[in-house]
Structure formats: C-alpha cells, structure tokens
Scaffold this motif. Structure first.
Motif, PDB file in Angstrom:
ATOM      1  N   ALA A 191       0.839  -1.205   0.000  1.00  0.00           N
ATOM      2  CA  ALA A 191       0.000   0.000   0.000  1.00  0.00           C
ATOM      3  C   ALA A 191       0.870   1.250   0.000  1.00  0.00           C
ATOM      4  CB  ALA A 191      -0.933  -0.010   1.206  1.00  0.00           C
ATOM      5  N   TYR A 192       1.948   1.202   0.764  1.00  0.00           N
ATOM      6  CA  TYR A 192       2.876   2.347   0.783  1.00  0.00           C
ATOM      7  C   TYR A 192       3.534   2.539  -0.578  1.00  0.00           C
ATOM      8  CZ  TYR A 192       6.709   5.404   2.130  1.00  0.00           C
ATOM      9  OH  TYR A 192       7.594   6.457   2.201  1.00  0.00           O
ATOM     10  N   ILE A 193       3.914   1.427  -1.216  1.00  0.00           N
ATOM     11  CA  ILE A 193       4.515   1.524  -2.552  1.00  0.00           C
ATOM     12  C   ILE A 193       3.502   2.077  -3.550  1.00  0.00           C
ATOM     13  CG2 ILE A 193       5.511   0.196  -4.458  1.00  0.00           C
ATOM     14  CD1 ILE A 193       6.656  -1.724  -2.366  1.00  0.00           C
ATOM     15  N   ARG A 194       2.239   1.644  -3.430  1.00  0.00           N
ATOM     16  CA  ARG A 194       1.205   2.151  -4.334  1.00  0.00           C
ATOM     17  C   ARG A 194       1.018   3.653  -4.176  1.00  0.00           C
ATOM     18  NH1 ARG A 194      -1.616  -2.449  -2.940  1.00  0.00           N
ATOM     19  NH2 ARG A 194      -2.890  -1.289  -1.447  1.00  0.00           N
ATOM     20  N   CYS A 195       1.060   4.133  -2.928  1.00  0.00           N
ATOM     21  CA  CYS A 195       0.857   5.570  -2.722  1.00  0.00           C
ATOM     22  C   CYS A 195       2.016   6.367  -3.321  1.00  0.00           C
ATOM     23  CB  CYS A 195       0.646   5.890  -1.244  1.00  0.00           C
ATOM     24  SG  CYS A 195       2.128   5.941  -0.230  1.00  0.00           S
ATOM     25  N   LEU A 196       3.214   5.778  -3.327  1.00  0.00           N
ATOM     26  CA  LEU A 196       4.355   6.442  -3.967  1.00  0.00           C
ATOM     27  C   LEU A 196       4.186   6.489  -5.481  1.00  0.00           C
ATOM     28  CD1 LEU A 196       7.365   4.921  -1.965  1.00  0.00           C
ATOM     29  CD2 LEU A 196       6.261   7.148  -1.637  1.00  0.00           C
ATOM     30  N   ILE A 197       3.582   5.434  -6.024  1.00  0.00           N
ATOM     31  CA  ILE A 197       3.395   5.360  -7.476  1.00  0.00           C
ATOM     32  C   ILE A 197       2.237   6.236  -7.934  1.00  0.00           C
ATOM     33  CG2 ILE A 197       2.792   3.812  -9.391  1.00  0.00           C
ATOM     34  CD1 ILE A 197       4.223   1.574  -7.873  1.00  0.00           C
ATOM     35  N   THR A 198       1.120   6.171  -7.220  1.00  0.00           N
ATOM     36  CA  THR A 198      -0.093   6.857  -7.659  1.00  0.00           C
ATOM     37  C   THR A 198      -0.229   8.273  -7.117  1.00  0.00           C
ATOM     38  OG1 THR A 198      -1.388   6.005  -5.782  1.00  0.00           O
ATOM     39  CG2 THR A 198      -1.267   4.621  -7.767  1.00  0.00           C
ATOM     40  N   GLY A 199       0.478   8.550  -6.017  1.00  0.00           N
ATOM     41  CA  GLY A 199       0.336   9.860  -5.392  1.00  0.00           C
ATOM     42  C   GLY A 199      -0.843   9.954  -4.449  1.00  0.00           C
ATOM     43  N   VAL A 243      -0.646  -5.561  -8.301  1.00  0.00           N
ATOM     44  CA  VAL A 243      -0.666  -5.253  -9.733  1.00  0.00           C
ATOM     45  C   VAL A 243      -2.085  -4.954 -10.203  1.00  0.00           C
ATOM     46  CG1 VAL A 243      -0.210  -6.162 -12.046  1.00  0.00           C
ATOM     47  CG2 VAL A 243       1.398  -6.615 -10.193  1.00  0.00           C
ATOM     48  N   LEU A 244      -3.045  -5.763  -9.764  1.00  0.00           N
ATOM     49  CA  LEU A 244      -4.434  -5.561 -10.175  1.00  0.00           C
ATOM     50  C   LEU A 244      -4.986  -4.241  -9.656  1.00  0.00           C
ATOM     51  CD1 LEU A 244      -5.842  -9.176  -9.612  1.00  0.00           C
ATOM     52  CD2 LEU A 244      -5.353  -8.063 -11.796  1.00  0.00           C
ATOM     53  N   ARG A 245      -4.623  -3.883  -8.438  1.00  0.00           N
ATOM     54  CA  ARG A 245      -5.102  -2.609  -7.880  1.00  0.00           C
ATOM     55  C   ARG A 245      -4.488  -1.422  -8.615  1.00  0.00           C
ATOM     56  NH1 ARG A 245      -7.742  -2.414  -2.978  1.00  0.00           N
ATOM     57  NH2 ARG A 245      -6.744  -0.449  -2.406  1.00  0.00           N
ATOM     58  N   LEU A 246      -3.247  -1.566  -9.028  1.00  0.00           N
ATOM     59  CA  LEU A 246      -2.632  -0.503  -9.830  1.00  0.00           C
ATOM     60  C   LEU A 246      -3.381  -0.311 -11.152  1.00  0.00           C
ATOM     61  CD1 LEU A 246       1.220  -0.988  -9.364  1.00  0.00           C
ATOM     62  CD2 LEU A 246      -0.188   0.905  -8.523  1.00  0.00           C
ATOM     63  N   ASN A 247      -4.001  -1.395 -11.622  1.00  0.00           N
ATOM     64  CA  ASN A 247      -4.784  -1.321 -12.856  1.00  0.00           C
ATOM     65  C   ASN A 247      -6.275  -1.130 -12.575  1.00  0.00           C
ATOM     66  OD1 ASN A 247      -2.981  -2.062 -15.393  1.00  0.00           O
ATOM     67  ND2 ASN A 247      -2.234  -3.273 -13.662  1.00  0.00           N
ATOM     68  N   HIS A 248      -6.561  -0.607 -11.388  1.00  0.00           N
ATOM     69  CA  HIS A 248      -7.913  -0.173 -11.003  1.00  0.00           C
ATOM     70  C   HIS A 248      -8.927  -1.314 -10.938  1.00  0.00           C
ATOM     71  CE1 HIS A 248      -6.233   3.799 -11.619  1.00  0.00           C
ATOM     72  NE2 HIS A 248      -5.926   3.472 -12.857  1.00  0.00           N
ATOM     73  N   SER A 249      -8.479  -2.496 -10.568  1.00  0.00           N
ATOM     74  CA  SER A 249      -9.395  -3.607 -10.365  1.00  0.00           C
ATOM     75  C   SER A 249     -10.011  -3.485  -8.964  1.00  0.00           C
ATOM     76  CB  SER A 249      -8.665  -4.947 -10.490  1.00  0.00           C
ATOM     77  OG  SER A 249      -9.521  -6.017 -10.174  1.00  0.00           O
ATOM     78  N   ILE A 250     -11.319  -3.315  -8.900  1.00  0.00           N
ATOM     79  CA  ILE A 250     -12.001  -3.096  -7.629  1.00  0.00           C
ATOM     80  C   ILE A 250     -11.944  -4.339  -6.754  1.00  0.00           C
ATOM     81  CG2 ILE A 250     -14.212  -2.507  -6.549  1.00  0.00           C
ATOM     82  CD1 ILE A 250     -14.960  -1.023  -9.079  1.00  0.00           C
ATOM     83  N   TYR A 251     -12.028  -5.488  -7.387  1.00  0.00           N
ATOM     84  CA  TYR A 251     -12.099  -6.744  -6.640  1.00  0.00           C
ATOM     85  C   TYR A 251     -10.785  -7.511  -6.715  1.00  0.00           C
ATOM     86  CZ  TYR A 251     -16.903  -5.304  -7.386  1.00  0.00           C
ATOM     87  OH  TYR A 251     -18.055  -4.568  -7.438  1.00  0.00           O
TER      88      TYR A 251
END
Length: 277
Positions: free
Chosen positions: A184-192, A241-249
């Motif tokens: 989650a921390y890595i995702r916030c760095l990637i997505t802002g 990876v799926l969440r980075l590609n906006h997969s809700i589930y």
C-alpha cells in the motif's frame, strides 16, 4: 457446569479448552455470523434478508446432495454455511438469482474441480470471483458499506486473530497484512494517493472475510507453513498489480489466480498417502 467439572476432577480452564478443541468446527460459523450481525445492525450492509437466506440455503442443500451423490458420504455443513453467508455478504444485486447461482457455483467447485481427491479453489472465492467478473451488469461487490466503527472493528479483529491462531493459520493472516501494508505504501508512492486511503480497505468487511476465511482456508491451503507464507505473498503481489490497474475486486481475483495453482503443485508433489476426499 462447575459441579460437573469438580466431579470429573478437571480444572475449569482445561475443560473449556477441550470443549473448544472438540467443537472448533462451529466457531468459524459463529464468528462469520458475528461479522454479519455487526455490519447489519450497525450499517445495514444487507440489501435484504431473502438474498442471504437463498445463498445459505443453496450452499447447504447443494453440499448435502453433492456429498451424498458424488462422494457417497455426509459432510459437516459448517463449511457450506460459511460459503453461503460469505456469498450473501460479499455480492450485491437487486435480483435474487445471482445469490443462487454464486452459491451453487461455489459448492460445485468443490466437487467438480478436484485433483487427487481435493478441491483447488476456496469455494466462496471461486463463486464470487466468477459472478463479479461475468455478471457485472447485475452484480456488484461489497465495498464501503461498513463505516469506521473502531469498537466493532477491534472486536472482530481480536476474535478473528484468535480463531486463525487456533486453526494454525495466524502466520497466513499476519503475512498478508504486512505485505498489504508495505505494498500500500509503494502504491501511494506510485499513484500519489494518500497512504491511509490505500490502507483503509483492510478495515472493511470484504477484507475481513478475505483475511480470516478465504486465504486461511485449510482445505485449499498448501501443506507447509513456508509454502503458505510464499503463496500469500504472491497473492498480495498479484493484488498489488491488479489494484494498480484499477481492479475493484483485486483480492478475490488474486487468490483465484494464485491459490489453485499453488494447491495443484503442492498436491502433485505430495505422497499418495496424503490424498484424501
């Protein structure tokens, strides 16, 4: 009760522990019912009670029929109850048929998709994943219908951790949670996005069912502790990876993809003596 314990010459604590051990199969159904009750009476997470009854009834009846006709045995229905109530909680629809189909698919997966006498998918994960993927016009998944009641969350998490510890799957839950927090921390760095926004799904009922029931399912877990840790890390990575590609589930799809492959490979290398129905 106290007089009975004295007559038997057993300490009350030891007798209680033995009772828990002998009846543990009924503890997870009671716990998932508690999750439902807390969510329903606090935030009204169910659209209606009929859909829940249909999901549970379909799961239980299907389990009874399939166990008798395919395996020639009677099975304890606690697992079917968990599957049904999970379906009733996790999907959302204005019509009844998705609850029936999802519950039926979930139980069928236990008897049709088998290898060496074992089913490969967590039943509710299989049914819910397929329904969310194929029936998106009529079905949605449970997401934010919970709120942020800290007291309710604390009770559920404490009880959940105690139960998975008793089932010897605490390492699975803890590994997943740690992996999720790091990713989650890595995702916030990637997505802002804000870190707390990325972390918040862990407090919702969807993830509670996922963490305490799906990824810890003894029937579809691999046979070694090290293997289970590796598998749950892989699930977290695929979900990332799926969440980075906006997969809700994303968590459901990640377990759907990783879990059965890991179980298949584990069974393939196992001794024939370990094959059970």
């Amino acid at each position: 009760m106290e007089q009975e314990l004295k007559a038997e010459g057993l300490p009350k604590t030891n007798a209680f522990s033995q009772w828990i051990k002998n009846n543990f199969q009924y503890i997870p159904p009671a716990f998932i019912t508690l999750i439902l009750l807390v969510g329903q009476f606090t935030y009204g997470i169910l659209d209606n009670y009929l859909s829940l009854v249909v999901a549970i009834g379909t799961s239980v009846i299907s389990e009874m029929i399939l166990a008798r006709t395919i395996l020639g045995t009677r099975k304890n229905l606690a697992s079917a109850y968990i599957t049904g109530i999970s379906v009733g909680i996790l999907i959302r629809s204005n019509v009844i048929w998705p609850y029936f189909i999802t519950a039926l698919l979930s139980i069928l997966s236990k008897y049709v998709l088998r290898y060496k006498g074992r089913h490969l998918w967590n039943p509710s994960n299989f049914g819910v994943s397929w329904m969310l993927f194929l029936g998106s016009m009529n079905v949605a998944g449970l997401s934010i219908q919970w709120g942020s009641n800290l007291a309710a969350m604390s009770v559920i998490w404490v009880l959940g951790l105690l139960i998975v510890n008793r089932a010897k799957r605490l390492h699975v839950t803890i590994t997943y949670v740690i992996s999720f927090v790091i990713l989650a921390y890595i995702r916030c760095l990637i997505t802002g996005d804000a870190f707390l926004a990325e972390l918040s799904p862990l407090t919702g009922p969807m993830y509670q069912l996922f963490i305490f029931f799906m990824i810890t399912d003894p029937g579809t877990s691999v046979s070694t502790k090290k293997g289970r840790i590796i598998v749950v890390i892989l699930v977290a990575l695929v979900e990332f990876v799926l969440r980075l590609n906006h997969s809700i589930y994303a968590p459901f799809y990640a377990l759907f993809l990783v879990g059965p492959v890991a179980k298949y490979l584990d069974l393939k290398r196992s001794s024939p003596a370990l094959q059970v129905k």
